[in-house]
Motif scaffolding. Structure first.
Motif, short mmCIF file in Angstrom:
data_model
loop_
_atom_site.label_atom_id
_atom_site.label_comp_id
_atom_site.label_asym_id
_atom_site.label_seq_id
_atom_site.Cartn_x
_atom_site.Cartn_y
_atom_site.Cartn_z
N GLU A 66 0.82 -1.21 0.00
CA GLU A 66 0.00 0.00 0.00
C GLU A 66 0.85 1.26 0.00
O GLU A 66 0.53 2.25 -0.66
N ALA A 67 1.97 1.22 0.74
CA ALA A 67 2.86 2.38 0.76
C ALA A 67 3.47 2.62 -0.61
O ALA A 67 3.58 3.77 -1.07
N LEU A 68 3.87 1.54 -1.30
CA LEU A 68 4.43 1.69 -2.63
C LEU A 68 3.37 2.17 -3.63
O LEU A 68 3.65 2.98 -4.52
N GLU A 69 2.15 1.70 -3.47
CA GLU A 69 1.07 2.19 -4.34
C GLU A 69 0.84 3.69 -4.13
O GLU A 69 0.53 4.43 -5.08
N GLY A 70 1.02 4.16 -2.91
CA GLY A 70 0.84 5.58 -2.62
C GLY A 70 1.82 6.47 -3.36
O GLY A 70 1.51 7.62 -3.69
N THR A 71 3.02 5.94 -3.63
CA THR A 71 4.01 6.75 -4.35
C THR A 71 3.51 7.12 -5.74
O THR A 71 3.84 8.19 -6.26
N LEU A 72 2.70 6.25 -6.33
CA LEU A 72 2.20 6.50 -7.69
C LEU A 72 1.19 7.65 -7.70
O LEU A 72 1.05 8.34 -8.71
N LYS A 73 0.55 7.89 -6.59
CA LYS A 73 -0.45 8.96 -6.50
C LYS A 73 0.16 10.25 -5.97
O LYS A 73 -0.19 11.35 -6.44
N ASP A 74 1.08 10.16 -5.03
CA ASP A 74 1.54 11.34 -4.31
C ASP A 74 2.90 11.88 -4.73
O ASP A 74 3.25 13.02 -4.40
N LEU A 75 3.72 11.09 -5.42
CA LEU A 75 5.04 11.54 -5.84
C LEU A 75 5.07 11.75 -7.35
O LEU A 75 4.67 10.87 -8.12
N ASP A 76 5.54 12.93 -7.76
CA ASP A 76 5.65 13.26 -9.18
C ASP A 76 7.09 13.11 -9.65
O ASP A 76 8.02 13.30 -8.87
N GLY A 77 7.24 12.84 -10.93
CA GLY A 77 8.58 12.70 -11.50
C GLY A 77 8.73 11.33 -12.12
O GLY A 77 7.75 10.65 -12.43
N PHE A 78 9.97 10.94 -12.32
CA PHE A 78 10.20 9.60 -12.85
C PHE A 78 11.08 8.85 -11.86
O PHE A 78 12.05 9.39 -11.32
N PHE A 79 10.71 7.62 -11.58
CA PHE A 79 11.41 6.90 -10.53
C PHE A 79 11.25 5.40 -10.67
O PHE A 79 10.24 4.90 -11.14
N THR A 80 12.31 4.72 -10.31
CA THR A 80 12.25 3.30 -9.98
C THR A 80 12.70 3.20 -8.53
O THR A 80 13.81 3.61 -8.20
N PHE A 81 11.82 2.71 -7.69
CA PHE A 81 12.12 2.52 -6.27
C PHE A 81 12.31 1.03 -5.99
O PHE A 81 11.50 0.20 -6.41
N VAL A 82 13.35 0.71 -5.24
CA VAL A 82 13.51 -0.61 -4.66
C VAL A 82 13.67 -0.39 -3.16
O VAL A 82 14.53 0.37 -2.72
N THR A 83 12.81 -1.03 -2.40
CA THR A 83 12.78 -0.78 -0.96
C THR A 83 12.92 -2.07 -0.17
O THR A 83 12.56 -3.16 -0.64
N GLY A 84 13.47 -1.94 1.03
CA GLY A 84 13.60 -3.08 1.92
C GLY A 84 12.96 -2.78 3.26
O GLY A 84 12.98 -1.65 3.74
N THR A 85 12.35 -3.79 3.85
CA THR A 85 11.89 -3.73 5.24
C THR A 85 12.46 -4.96 5.94
O THR A 85 13.11 -5.80 5.31
N ARG A 86 12.18 -5.08 7.21
CA ARG A 86 12.71 -6.22 7.97
C ARG A 86 12.33 -7.54 7.32
O ARG A 86 13.15 -8.47 7.25
N ASP A 87 11.12 -7.64 6.81
CA ASP A 87 10.63 -8.90 6.26
C ASP A 87 10.33 -8.85 4.77
O ASP A 87 9.90 -9.85 4.20
N GLY A 88 10.57 -7.70 4.13
CA GLY A 88 10.11 -7.58 2.76
C GLY A 88 11.05 -6.87 1.81
O GLY A 88 12.05 -6.25 2.21
N PHE A 89 10.68 -6.95 0.54
CA PHE A 89 11.45 -6.41 -0.57
C PHE A 89 10.44 -5.98 -1.63
O PHE A 89 9.57 -6.77 -2.01
N GLY A 90 10.48 -4.72 -2.06
CA GLY A 90 9.47 -4.24 -2.99
C GLY A 90 10.04 -3.40 -4.10
O GLY A 90 11.11 -2.78 -3.95
#
Length: 295
Positions: free
Chosen positions: A218-242
């Protein structure tokens, strides 16, 4: 331009090889951005908290740091020094006091978490990985970045990954156009950034959404609505990879998946040394589509 890599291991048998595999992947991306590099490793947990700090004068700043911090906190503290970085292990309940004490000493906080450690410096990926001994580090997953600075200075703090919450970090290829507006919106929520880099804003946005109760997806989906520009995000959490790309997706990206791992690279050649890559499912992540895996 920048180069991104990520590796999420599905099977524990590969954990001892995480740092070695990530290092090969990142070195392959060197010509996409040779000014600085960094890697986040999600490794073993101590049962408490790990704080990774950086200093330009480590011989001076790290001498007796664990003893001094233990005295200030009234708690047991251990320390592992790796070149310009030190990883301090301590009870989790002392996080706020420890961070305040370390910052008062002029140390830069690279990461805080139960499993995540971030190592980043100015220089080529090969040299950065060697100085911290990344090849010898094991873990469940990790992400890396080699940078070509475009919107801020070539500094340690300007290098990726960026972390704005415990066990969460982000690497980014691209540029955000509304990052200053988003800084102000985040500040109103009590979320502050420390550098001029727009990627830190992206990291802060994702961590703030998760803190508000959103899932990683859900947090990654929010970037598509709230962040402008061009981006590829790769993110890590304790248990995840997105992974998420903006709707135009002008930055190159490729993914690979086997029964043993999921891998991300800015280019396919980053996968060359991965075991079983010849039988992996290979695809280009779709624009405006969120991909994530959790343990």
């Amino acid at each position: 331009m920048c180069g991104i890599v990520g590796l999420f291991l599905k099977k524990d048998e590969l954990r001892p090889r995480l740092g070695d595999l990530l290092t090969d992947m990142l070195i392959t991306m060197t010509d996409r951005g040779p000014d600085s590099a960094g890697i986040a490793i999600y490794g073993s947990e101590t049962g408490g908290l790990k704080i990774t700090v950086q200093s330009d004068t480590p011989d001076q700043d790290f001498a007796g740091l664990d003893t001094a911090l233990a005295a200030a906190l009234g708690a047991e503290v251990s320390m592992r020094v790796l070149s310009t970085h030190a990883v301090l292990a301590l009870p989790a309940e002392h996080e706020a006091a420890a961070v305040a004490e370390l910052e008062a000493r002029g140390l830069r906080i690279m990461s805080v978490g139960t499993s995540m450690e971030i190592f980043k410096e100015v220089g080529l990926p090969k040299d950065v990985a060697e100085r911290f001994g990344i090849r010898g580090m094991g873990g469940s997953h990790g992400i890396g970045h080699t940078r070509m600075a475009t919107e801020s200075a070539v500094t340690t703090l300007g290098a990726h990954p960026f972390s704005t919450a415990g066990d969460q970090c982000l690497v980014h290829n691209g540029s955000l156009s509304n990052h200053n507006d988003m800084r102000r919106k985040l500040a109103k929520k009590g979320v502050y950034t420390k550098t001029e880099n727009d990627t830190e804003v992206g990291a802060a946005y994702i961590s703030s959404r998760i803190a508000e109760g959103a899932s990683l997806g859900e947090a990654l989906e929010g970037t598509l609505k709230d962040l402008d520009g061009f981006f590829t995000f790769v993110t890590g959490t304790r248990d995840g990879f997105g992974v998420v790309r903006d709707p135009i997706a002008c930055k190159p990206a490729v993914m690979a998946e086997t029964d043993d791992y999921v891998a991300f690279g800015s280019e396919y050649r980053a996968f060359a040394n991965l075991p079983g890559i010849d039988t992996a499912r290979i695809w280009e992540p779709e624009p405006a589509t969120v991909y994530f895996w959790e343990r």
